[in-house]
Motif scaffolding. Structure first.
Motif, short mmCIF file in Angstrom:
data_model
loop_
_atom_site.label_atom_id
_atom_site.label_comp_id
_atom_site.label_asym_id
_atom_site.label_seq_id
_atom_site.Cartn_x
_atom_site.Cartn_y
_atom_site.Cartn_z
N PRO A 1 0.83 -1.20 0.00
CA PRO A 1 0.00 0.00 0.00
C PRO A 1 0.87 1.25 0.00
O PRO A 1 2.00 1.26 0.51
CB PRO A 1 -0.80 -0.12 1.31
N LEU A 2 0.36 2.33 -0.58
CA LEU A 2 1.05 3.61 -0.48
C LEU A 2 1.11 4.03 0.98
O LEU A 2 0.27 3.64 1.80
CB LEU A 2 0.31 4.66 -1.31
N ASP A 3 2.12 4.84 1.31
CA ASP A 3 2.28 5.28 2.69
C ASP A 3 2.56 6.78 2.72
O ASP A 3 2.42 7.47 1.71
CB ASP A 3 3.38 4.50 3.40
N ALA A 4 2.94 7.29 3.88
CA ALA A 4 3.12 8.73 4.05
C ALA A 4 4.17 9.31 3.11
O ALA A 4 4.14 10.50 2.79
CB ALA A 4 3.51 9.04 5.50
N SER A 5 5.09 8.48 2.64
CA SER A 5 6.16 8.98 1.78
C SER A 5 5.77 9.07 0.32
O SER A 5 6.50 9.69 -0.48
CB SER A 5 7.39 8.07 1.90
N ASN A 6 4.62 8.48 -0.06
CA ASN A 6 4.30 8.45 -1.49
C ASN A 6 2.81 8.43 -1.81
O ASN A 6 2.43 8.20 -2.96
CB ASN A 6 4.98 7.26 -2.16
#
Length: 666
Positions: A546-551
C-alpha cells in the motif's frame, strides 16, 4: 486540467463532458480478471496479484528476472537518494533537503516586441499580452542551443518552449471580464484572452552566477490562439475543413487548450490541443457527427463567439450561409490536432499534422527512434471513457534529412486491451480490410482517410477500442522500451472490480505495456498495472505494498522518464481532493520501476497543478511548471499568492530545480 472543473457556465475551466456513448468495453471490465493471473510487468514484475494483497518475490529478484526475460541487462542500483518531503497545504513549494526551487518566467514576463512589463493590477493590454509569457503553463521542453537538427548537448544555453493551457479570466483582467446577459462586450478583453493562450518560445542561459535568465533574443516568440497556421496531412484541404477564412481548407488561425507536448528527433516542438471543443458554440438543432461526437454545445466556454467581427465569429459554428465557404460551421474541425512548431525559426509557420488524429490530445511521446526505422509515437485522448492511440510512420527516419513530413504519411491505431493481459493495435485506415469490415458492420461510411481522421473518435468506436479512465501523459522507459500512461481518474465509473475495489475511479492509476516483436511498430502488446493511486487503505505502490506517508497520491497526470530510467509522476488532484482528502497539495514523485521504490520529491503551492517537466542534458537543472496557483481566485478574493507573495495575484510559473551542491539531481 483539474478533474473537478465543469464547463457549465461562461468562464468555466472547461473539462470535456463525456461524449463516448458507444458500447465498447471499459478498461475496468478487463482489470477485474487480472486477480486470477500474473501479468508480465516489465520493470519490477508487479502483477495483478500484488494489487490484491498476495505476496510477491523480493522486488530486486523480480526485477532481475523480468529484465532478463525482456533481454535487457539488470543493473542493481541504490534507492532513490533523497529524503521524501511531507504532505503539505502551504502556499509554497517544498523540495528535499539539499535542493532549491526557484520560480522563473511567470505569466506576464516580457519576452519579445516592446518587452512590456507585467502590471500588478493586470491592466496590461492585449498587445502587451502578445509580447509576454502566456497564462497557465503546462507541457514543456528544453532544446539545447545546439539542437537545431536534433539532439543537442549544451546544458547552459537553450530554448525553453512551453504550453499555456487555458486562462483564468477573473485574474487576467483588472476586475475580471465584462459581459452583459451572457455576451461579451469588450473586443480588447477577448483579444487579451486569445493572446494569453498558446505557446511561448524563450531563449534562456545560465549566467556566471549559475542563475538562469531570459535573453533578449530574436528567437523569442509567442504563438497564440490567433497565429496563422497551415493544415497538412490526409485531412488538409478536406471539404470538412473549408471555412470563410480558408475556402481551400488548408489554413487556419491559432491553437488553444494546449496541454502536454512532444518533441521530434529532428528538433521541433509539438503542442497538443486538448479540451478545445468548449471554445466553440453552435445553435444548429442537428449536429454533424464531427461536432456531436466531440461534445459541442449551444454555448461556449468564454463567449468569444458573441462578439461581432470575423476574428470572433469564427468561434460560432452555426450554419449561416449556403455552403461552408460562407461561415464557420467547420472551424471546430480545425482543432483537436497536434501542431508542429520550429522553435529555432521565429518566422516559420506552425503546422497542424492531421495524420496523428483529431481528439483531445494530452501529449505525444515517441518510442526510441533509430536510423532506418519507422517513427512510432503515442497519444491519449484526455476525456472520460476515451482511448489511447499509436501512430506509425510510413517512411523511415533518416538523421539530418527527415522532417515533419514523417508525421503526414502513416497509420493511426487505437488500443484494445484484452482480458488476458494481451492487447491489439487496431488500424484506423480506410484502405485496411479489417477497418472496412468494421465500418460495414456498424453501418458507417467514410468518403476518404481525411474524413476518418476528422472523425477519429467515431472511427475508434467502430473498431471496438477500449474505454479508458482519462488517458493523459505517457512516457517510454529509455532502457526497456516499456510504455507507461497515466489514467488520471474517471468519476463515471460505477462498477467496482477486484483490482480497483471502488465504486468510482476517483484516484486514478498508471498502466503500462510491452510491445511484442522487435521495435514498437507491431500490432500486439502485453499490459499490466504499475500503480494504483489512492489513500493508504485503498492503493498499491509499484512494489505491491500500500502507499504510505512517503508516497501517497491521487490523480496521477504528468509522466516523464529521466535518462537513468526513473519515472517522475506529477498529480492533478481535484478541488475536493485538495481541500478535504489526505493528499495535501498537488505533488511530484519519483519511482524506480526496477526496484518498486517511490518517494515524494516536491509539493506545490495551494490550488496549483504540478505539470510540465524537462531537464538539461547534464541533468543538473530540472524545469517543471506550476499551473493555476490559487485556483478560483478573483481580483478581490485571492485564494493564493504564489509566487509573488502577499497581496499579489497568483501567477502560473516555471520552477527551476537544482541541487545546492550543483551536482546531478539524482
Amino acid at each position: 486540467m483539474n478533474p473537478d472543473n465543469k464547463d457549465t457556465a461562461l468562464f468555466g475551466s472547461g473539462d470535456e463532458l463525456p461524449s463516448n456513448h458507444s458500447s465498447n468495453p471499459h478498461i475496468n471490465e478487463l482489470i477485474a480478471d487480472l486477480g486470477r493471473r500474473q501479468v508480465l510487468a516489465g520493470g519490477a514484475a508487479l502483477g495483478a496479484l500484488a494489487f490484491l494483497g498476495v505476496s510477491l518475490p523480493g522486488t530486486t529478484q523480480a526485477a532481475e528476472q523480468s529484465s532478463k526475460a525482456l533481454g535487457f541487462p539488470f543493473k542493481p542500483r541504490t534507492r532513490l537518494p533523497f529524503t521524501p518531503v511531507a504532505i503539505s497545504r502551504a502556499d509554497s513549494i517544498t523540495v528535499p533537503a539539499g535542493y532549491r526551487a526557484t520560480p522563473f518566467i511567470p505569466w506576464g514576463t516580457p519576452i519579445t516586441g516592446r518587452y512590456p512589463a507585467f502590471l500588478d493590477d493586470a491592466s496590461n493590454s492585449a498587445q502587451d499580452q502578445a509580447e509576454q509569457i502566456g497564462m497557465h503553463h503546462d507541457g514543456m521542453h528544453f532544446f539545447p542551443i545546439d539542437a537545431q537538427r536534433g539532439s543537442g548537448h549544451k546544458s547552459d544555453h537553450g530554448l525553453l518552449v512551453l504550453n499555456h493551457e487555458y486562462i483564468d479570466a477573473p485574474l487576467l483582467h483588472p476586475n475580471g471580464p465584462t459581459s452583459v446577459n451572457g455576451k461579451r462586450v469588450s473586443a480588447e478583453e477577448v483579444r487579451k484572452e486569445i493572446n494569453a493562450h498558446g505557446v511561448s518560445v524563450v531563449e534562456i542561459r545560465r549566467n556566471v552566477r549559475g542563475d538562469w535568465e531570459v535573453l533578449p533574443s530574436a528567437r523569442n516568440r509567442r504563438i497564440t490562439a490567433a497565429t496563422p497556421m497551415q493544415i497538412r496531412g490526409p485531412a488538409g484541404g478536406h471539404a470538412l475543413l473549408r471555412t470563410r477564412y480558408s475556402p481551400e481548407g488548408k489554413a487556419t488561425r491559432g491553437t488553444q487548450n494546449n496541454c502536454s507536448n512532444g518533441f521530434t528527433p529532428w528538433g521541433t516542438y509539438l503542442t497538443c490541443e486538448e479540451n478545445w471543443a468548449g471554445y466553440f458554440a453552435t445553435r444548429d438543432a442537428e449536429l454533424p457527427r464531427e461536432l456531436k461526437r466531440y461534445g459541442l454545445r449551444s454555448t461556449s466556454r468564454f463567449g468569444w463567439d458573441t462578439l461581432p467581427g470575423d476574428e470572433f465569429e469564427r468561434f460560432d459554428a452555426t450554419r449561416k450561409a449556403a455552403d461552408a465557404s460562407g461561415d464557420y460551421r467547420n472551424e471546430p474541425n480545425h482543432f483537436g490536432w497536434i501542431v508542429e512548431i520550429d522553435p529555432f525559426d521565429p518566422d516559420s509557420v506552425p503546422v497542424k499534422r492531421t495524420a496523428l488524429g483529431r481528439f483531445a490530445h494530452e501529449g505525444l511521446i515517441f518510442a526510441p527512434v533509430k536510423p532506418g526505422k519507422r517513427v512510432v509515437c503515442y497519444s491519449g485522448d484526455d476525456s472520460q471513457n476515451e482511448y489511447i492511440y499509436k501512430y506509425v510512420s510510413r517512411d523511415k527516419y533518416r538523421p539530418g534529412r527527415s522532417d515533419g513530413r514523417l508525421l503526414d504519411e502513416g497509420t493511426l491505431y487505437v488500443a484494445r486491451f484484452n482480458a488476458d493481459s494481451s492487447g491489439e493495435w487496431l488500424p484506423l485506415d480506410i484502405a485496411d480490410a479489417s477497418f472496412q469490415a468494421a465500418c460495414a458492420s456498424a453501418g458507417v461510411s467514410f468518403a476518404d482517410q481525411g474524413e476518418v481522421l476528422i472523425n477519429t473518435r467515431l472511427a475508434a468506436d467502430i473498431v471496438g477500442a477500449t474505454k479508458m479512465d482519462r488517458p493523459e501523459w505517457g512516457a517510454v522507459h529509455p532502457d526497456t522500451g516499456e510504455v507507461y500512461f497515466t489514467l488520471t481518474n474517471n468519476s463515471s465509473r460505477t462498477t467496482p472490480d477486484a483490482a480497483n475495489p471502488r465504486p468510482a475511479n476517483a484516484y486514478g492509476h498508471i498502466i503500462r505495456w510491452n510491445e511484442q516483436g522487435r521495435g514498437h511498430a507491431g500490432t500486439r502488446f502485453t499490459w499490466s498495472l504499475f500503480l494504483l493511486a489512492g489513500p493508504e487503505t485503498n492503493s498499491r505502490a509499484p512494489n505491491g505494498a500500500p502507499l504510505d506517508a512517503s508516497n501517497i497520491l491521487a490523480s496521477p497526470d504528468g509522466l516523464w522518464f529521466d535518462d537513468e530510467g526513473r519515472l517522475w509522476i506529477q498529480t492533478d488532484m481535484s478541488g475536493s481532493q485538495l481541500s478535504t482528502g489526505p493528499f495535501g497539495n498537488n505533488q511530484m514523485l519519483v519511482a524506480d520501476p526496477k526496484t518498486g521504490e517511490m518517494k515524494r520529491f516536491l509539493v506545490g503551492p495551494q490550488g496549483a497543478e504540478v505539470t510540465g517537466i524537462a531537464a538539461t542534458p547534464d541533468f543538473r537543472t530540472l524545469f517543471i511548471n506550476i499551473q493555476h496557483p490559487g485556483e478560483g481566485s478573483t481580483a478581490s478574493n485571492l485564494l493564493g499568492t504564489w509566487p509573488d507573495g502577499p497581496g499579489k495575484r497568483p501567477r502560473s510559473a516555471t520552477v527551476i530545480i537544482t541541487r545546492e551542491d550543483n551536482r546531478r539531481l539524482l
